[in-house]
Design an enzyme around this catalytic site. Structure first.
Site, PDB file in Angstrom:
ATOM      1  CE1 TYR A 113     104.136 -12.328 -61.379  1.00  0.00           C
ATOM      2  CE2 TYR A 113     105.217 -10.991 -59.786  1.00  0.00           C
ATOM      3  CZ  TYR A 113     103.884 -11.710 -60.254  1.00  0.00           C
ATOM      4  OH  TYR A 113     102.664 -11.413 -59.715  1.00  0.00           O
TER       5      TYR A 113
ATOM      6  CE  LYS B 214      95.172 -22.163 -70.800  1.00  0.00           C
ATOM      7  NZ  LYS B 214      93.655 -22.588 -70.497  1.00  0.00           N
TER       8      LYS B 214
ATOM      9  CG  ASP C 142      91.412 -22.823 -68.139  1.00  0.00           C
ATOM     10  OD1 ASP C 142      91.872 -23.847 -67.499  1.00  0.00           O
ATOM     11  OD2 ASP C 142      90.844 -22.612 -69.549  1.00  0.00           O
TER      12      ASP C 142
ATOM     13  CG  ASP D  45      99.877 -12.229 -58.045  1.00  0.00           C
ATOM     14  OD1 ASP D  45     100.153 -11.907 -56.636  1.00  0.00           O
ATOM     15  OD2 ASP D  45     100.024 -11.428 -59.035  1.00  0.00           O
TER      16      ASP D  45
ATOM     17  CG  ASP E 246      95.137 -11.305 -54.783  1.00  0.00           C
ATOM     18  OD1 ASP E 246      95.963 -11.651 -53.844  1.00  0.00           O
ATOM     19  OD2 ASP E 246      94.847  -9.943 -54.975  1.00  0.00           O
TER      20      ASP E 246
HETATM   21  C1  IPM Z   1     101.852 -10.565 -53.932  1.00  0.00           C
HETATM   22  C2  IPM Z   1     101.861  -9.381 -54.780  1.00  0.00           C
HETATM   23  C3  IPM Z   1     103.162  -9.127 -55.320  1.00  0.00           C
HETATM   24  C4  IPM Z   1     103.216 -10.087 -56.467  1.00  0.00           C
HETATM   25  C5  IPM Z   1     103.382  -7.648 -55.995  1.00  0.00           C
HETATM   26  C6  IPM Z   1     103.187  -6.553 -55.101  1.00  0.00           C
HETATM   27  C7  IPM Z   1     104.629  -7.436 -56.919  1.00  0.00           C
HETATM   28  O1  IPM Z   1     100.907  -9.048 -55.569  1.00  0.00           O
HETATM   29  O2  IPM Z   1     102.935 -10.898 -53.542  1.00  0.00           O
HETATM   30  O3  IPM Z   1     101.071 -11.340 -54.299  1.00  0.00           O
HETATM   31  O4  IPM Z   1     102.733  -9.805 -57.582  1.00  0.00           O
HETATM   32  O5  IPM Z   1     103.947 -11.132 -56.136  1.00  0.00           O
HETATM   33 MG    MG Z   2      99.557 -10.776 -55.446  1.00  0.00          MG
END
Ligand code: IPM
Ligand code: MG
Length: 371
Positions: A142, A189, A221, A245, A249
């Site tokens: 990042y 990884k 993975d 990240d 999700d």
């Molecule tokens: C998160 C979001 C952020 C990230 C984005 C909005 C930059 O997806 O906080 O998980 O990737 O860190």
């Molecule tokens: Mg995110």
């Protein structure tokens, strides 16, 4: 306790859900005799629209002078669909994380019993799942050097980690594991990436200081697969920025909705609390966004200042709202409860839960005046 809180409600549904958190924090302040003060500031697409910058200097100053930051959401489709945009809302959040040195991102995930049937995963797979992801937040790909050649045909993003960056979050993850089921899983990884091999080396060394905690390793993975095959195996997951990240999700599916997941981002001084969901622009202004992730982020804020009883009070009210079906449509497609209704219920429950004549029976039979 007096707490000064910077409020950056941001884009999309950010302001709607943050309003509910403030409502709930005010109920806590009243019940426990605290003094919570708020100072709002611009961030994200709304800040670009008004000032040209995703993180204006005044906003950073507001964050620095307050004790903590409550953040809403960031992002706008007009930037997502334009790869040539010079300024993007997300840059504001990344710059803020970096400027405040918020290197530890904590994302708790659990399956609520009342929602087991809401997950696309089978009940027997998710029942009892309870984990927390420790995601490194201020380094890795990042924040590495980015480049695009003049012809626009070759791009690169460099991933770098230092021993120090790995070590500080690793200690946090192990300390938390000691208070939980005493297991840390490092997701990396290491079969491909040099940075991952450094993570393994540093984490293995630090693990020796926490002899009561077991450490295992999973390639990312495989971890992505294990997350949905057998999520109960996880206690504390420790990982670098981008893997964290993605995997968080994915893990949100276990809880039934990403609208439930809260997070805390901490460093040596400041701390920021935000739902992990995005700005959900399609829902903006419709009153359908789930405020629970933001409200649970406010609970994490209270925990951060050792107001644990108050934080538990919020979590109990949230669980009650879920158990009674006072939820937005992401959790119950036939729900008629709005973002505001859910916030009101949680606030009222905190205020009146001792009064058993009022709660929860009246709500169950639909007699409540608040929803
Ligand atoms: C998160 C979001 C952020 C990230 C984005 C909005 C930059 O997806 O906080 O998980 O990737 O860190
Ligand atoms: Mg995110």
């Amino acid at each position: 306790m007096k707490l000064n809180i910077a409020v950056l409600s941001g884009d999309g549904v950010g302001p709607e859900v943050t309003t509910q958190s403030i409502k709930v924090l005010n109920a806590i302040a009243k019940k426990y005799h605290h003094d919570f003060q708020y100072e709002e500031a611009l961030m994200g697409a709304i800040a670009i629209d008004k000032t040209g910058e995703p993180l204006p200097k005044e906003t950073l100053d507001v964050c620095l002078k307050n004790d903590a930051i409550l953040f809403g959401a960031i992002g706008d489709p007009k930037y997502d669909n334009d790869p040539t945009a010079k300024v993007r809302p997300e840059q504001g959040l990344l710059a803020l994380r970096k400027a405040l040195n918020l290197y530890t991102n904590v994302r708790p995930i659990k399956a609520y019993n009342a929602l087991l049937d809401k997950s696309p995963l089978k009940e027997e797979i998710i029942k009892g799942a309870d984990m927390v992801i420790y995601r490194e937040l201020t380094s890795g790909i990042y924040f590495g050097k980015k480049s695009l050649n003049a012809a626009g045909t070759i791009a690169s993003d460099v991933c770098t980690y230092t021993t120090e960056e790995i070590s500080r979050i690793t200690h946090e993850a192990f300390k938390t594991a000691q208070t939980r089921r005493k297991k840390v899983t490092l997701v990396d990884k290491a079969n491909v990436l040099e940075t991952s091999r450094l993570w393994r080396k540093v984490v293995t060394e630090i693990a020796k200081e926490y002899s009561d905690v077991s450490l295992d390793f999973l390639f990312v993975d495989n971890a992505a697969m294990q997350m949905i095959l057998n999520p109960k195996q996880f206690d504390v997951i420790l990982t670098e920025n981008m893997f964290g990240d993605i995997i968080s999700d994915e893990a949100s599916v276990i809880g039934g909705s990403i609208g439930l997941l809260a997070s805390a981002s901490t460093g040596d001084n400041k701390a920021l609390f935000e739902p992990i969901h995005g700005s959900y622009p399609q829902a903006k202004g419709k009153g359908i966004a789930n405020p629970v992730a933001s409200i649970l982020s406010a609970a994490m804020l209270l925990d951060h200042f050792n107001l644990n009883e108050e934080a538990d009070d919020i979590r109990e009210a949230v669980e009650e709202s879920i158990a009674l079906g006072v939820c937005t449509a992401d959790l119950n497609t036939t729900s008629t409860y709005s973002t505001d209704n859910v916030g009101d219920f949680i606030k009222e429950y905190i205020t009146n839960s001792d009064d058993l004549n009022v709660y929860p029976t009246n709500v169950e039979v639909g007699q409540s005046t608040i929803i």
